[in-house]
Scaffold this active site. Sequence first.
Site: not given
Length: 248
Positions: A67, A115, A119
């Site tokens: 993920h 992503e 992050h």
Amino acid sequence: MKPAAAHGLLLSSLCLALCCRGGARGSPTSSDNHEWKKLIMVHHWPVTVCKEVEKDCRDPPDYWTIHGLWPDRAEECNGSWPFNFEEIKDLLPEMKMYWPDVIHPLNHSHFWKHEWEKHGTCAAQLDALNSQKKYFGGSLGLYEKLELNSILQKLGIKPSINYYQISDIKDALASMYGVVPKVQCLPPKQGEEVQTIGQIELCFTKDLRLRNCTEPGELGESGRAWGPGLEVCEDGPAFYPPPPQSAR
Ligand code: 5GP
């Protein structure tokens, strides 16, 4: 191999995995407001991802995929560092295989962009992850070295119509990795008996050594949902759902 020996070997190979993958690009600008302490390698079970978003996925991978690699307590650290697909083109085969967009399998790059922006721009505060190639390549390297899929197989933890005890899964993984993982579940929906396993997290220090996901005395994140519906699993039974074809 004994778990302790496996742990030592794993640590050195994890560092090597990060050093060897991806080329550095200029240093990012990191904001002082985005302090974080640990990196969380988040694996998710595609069958549960589809269930979570109530999508009838055709052919979800029958293995745990990535993920993301998430710093705790920091998100969207550099809005002026956009995702650039060109930088990770070399990684495309591995990205599609191990970091697929389970929900939109025909267009993975939107998920990778998300992503990176949420992050990756924070993880990039570390020299080892300070380019898109290093962030995605480093994440793939950690995933490969962690070998969650084969470790679960070795532990005899396979998708099944029978339920598992969450403590058995956590204890078995802790004995293999030498650190405490975090396991997340979808709570039972109406008419369901038990929660469904969705994510397994393994955590790293900033120098990329495995560490417990929660240390004693540390403020826990119990109940914190990472995605709609996902929560830290309750102790007790849980369903690890087989992919649709083998469920028949
Ligand atoms: P985060 O935004 O922190 O990276 O993760 C949470 C979000 O990711 C949730 O909204 C969840 O539904 C979404 N998500 C989880 N797996 C996938 C996936 O494979 N593809 C896409 N597009 N979104 C996903």
